[in-house]
Enzyme design. Sequence first.
Site, PDB file in Angstrom:
ATOM      1  N   CYS A  78       0.635  -1.170   0.087  1.00 48.76           N
ATOM      2  CA  CYS A  78      -0.026   0.041  -0.170  1.00 48.76           C
ATOM      3  C   CYS A  78       1.040   1.131  -0.060  1.00 48.76           C
ATOM      4  O   CYS A  78       1.417   1.667  -1.157  1.00 48.76           O
ATOM      5  CB  CYS A  78      -0.989  -0.042   1.003  1.00 48.76           C
ATOM      6  SG  CYS A  78      -2.396   1.133   0.960  1.00 48.76           S
ATOM      7  N   HIS A 176      -3.023  -5.440   1.620  1.00 45.07           N
ATOM      8  CA  HIS A 176      -2.202  -5.496   2.845  1.00 45.07           C
ATOM      9  C   HIS A 176      -2.451  -7.284   3.338  1.00 45.07           C
ATOM     10  O   HIS A 176      -3.218  -7.589   4.087  1.00 45.07           O
ATOM     11  CB  HIS A 176      -3.266  -4.975   3.886  1.00 45.07           C
ATOM     12  CG  HIS A 176      -2.833  -3.391   3.688  1.00 45.07           C
ATOM     13  ND1 HIS A 176      -1.739  -2.622   4.511  1.00 45.07           N
ATOM     14  CD2 HIS A 176      -3.791  -2.574   3.171  1.00 45.07           C
ATOM     15  CE1 HIS A 176      -1.914  -1.468   4.143  1.00 45.07           C
ATOM     16  NE2 HIS A 176      -3.018  -1.273   3.567  1.00 45.07           N
ATOM     17  N   GLU A 178      -0.750  -8.636   5.277  1.00 43.64           N
ATOM     18  CA  GLU A 178      -0.248  -8.885   6.486  1.00 43.64           C
ATOM     19  C   GLU A 178      -1.542  -8.577   7.554  1.00 43.64           C
ATOM     20  O   GLU A 178      -1.413  -8.922   8.807  1.00 43.64           O
ATOM     21  CB  GLU A 178       0.713  -7.812   7.087  1.00 43.64           C
ATOM     22  CG  GLU A 178       0.249  -6.408   7.122  1.00 43.64           C
ATOM     23  CD  GLU A 178       0.144  -5.616   5.984  1.00 43.64           C
ATOM     24  OE1 GLU A 178       0.041  -6.277   4.905  1.00 43.64           O
ATOM     25  OE2 GLU A 178      -0.205  -4.318   5.938  1.00 43.64           O
TER      26      GLU A 178
HETATM   27  N1  GLN Z   1      -3.531   6.228   1.182  1.00 37.35           N
HETATM   28  C1  GLN Z   1      -2.577   5.963   1.949  1.00 37.35           C
HETATM   29  C2  GLN Z   1      -1.380   6.579   1.204  1.00 37.35           C
HETATM   30  O1  GLN Z   1      -1.610   7.503   0.307  1.00 37.35           O
HETATM   31  C3  GLN Z   1      -2.179   4.494   1.821  1.00 37.35           C
HETATM   32  C4  GLN Z   1      -3.024   3.884   2.549  1.00 37.35           C
HETATM   33  C5  GLN Z   1      -2.506   2.428   3.091  1.00 37.35           C
HETATM   34  O2  GLN Z   1      -1.330   2.384   3.298  1.00 37.35           O
HETATM   35  N2  GLN Z   1      -3.144   1.576   3.692  1.00 37.35           N
HETATM   36  O3  GLN Z   1      -0.343   6.735   1.473  1.00 37.35           O
END
Ligand code: GLN
Length: 198
Positions: A78, A176, A178
Amino acid sequence: MIIGVLAVQGGVAEHESTLDELGVEHRQVRRVAHLEGLDGIILPGGESTTISKLLELGGLLEPLKDAIRGGLPAYGTCAGMILLSSEILDTRADAQCLSGLDITVRRNAFGRQVDSFEAALDFAGIVDPVPAVFIRAPWVERVGEGVDVVATVPNGPAAGAIVAVRSGNVMATSFHPEVSGDTRVHEYFVDMVRRHTS
Ligand code: GLN
């Protein structure tokens, strides 16, 4: 083998417990000295603009970039995917990236309707579908030469969106693993590190 978990902000503990489950030694990376002797590194989710800012303030941005460029295997989830990219759309003008993967990502790409969702994904290299949890996730809008698409969203409004990629020793997922209780994506990364190390 020792895997670092970047620990400046975000979901660090979940990656640590997944590595514990796999019996893999790990270390939090907060300062440059913590990079010493690592066999691989995980960049957790969180807020990419905050992580970017903290990496800069802590003097970790360039050393981390150099380590990855020098071949340190890396896995970003992410916000970690956003950091590993070479171009970020819909971010702050001062947000930095590590250019570990030649990809363009769009932050918060799935929009308000589907801010967070789950899907079962076909993941190249893993036999059965992988449960994937997306939380304000990015997607990949461009992959450069040598970057393999490892998973896409199978159906729904975002069908076809690229959500997992790999190039050499660097991989990233929009989702994710994890938090899903399924350790196979981490195992995939650990295998990659093991092959690189031996
Ligand atoms: N929206 C977040 C960002 O721009 C990422 C979200 C996440 O890591 N769950 O960094």
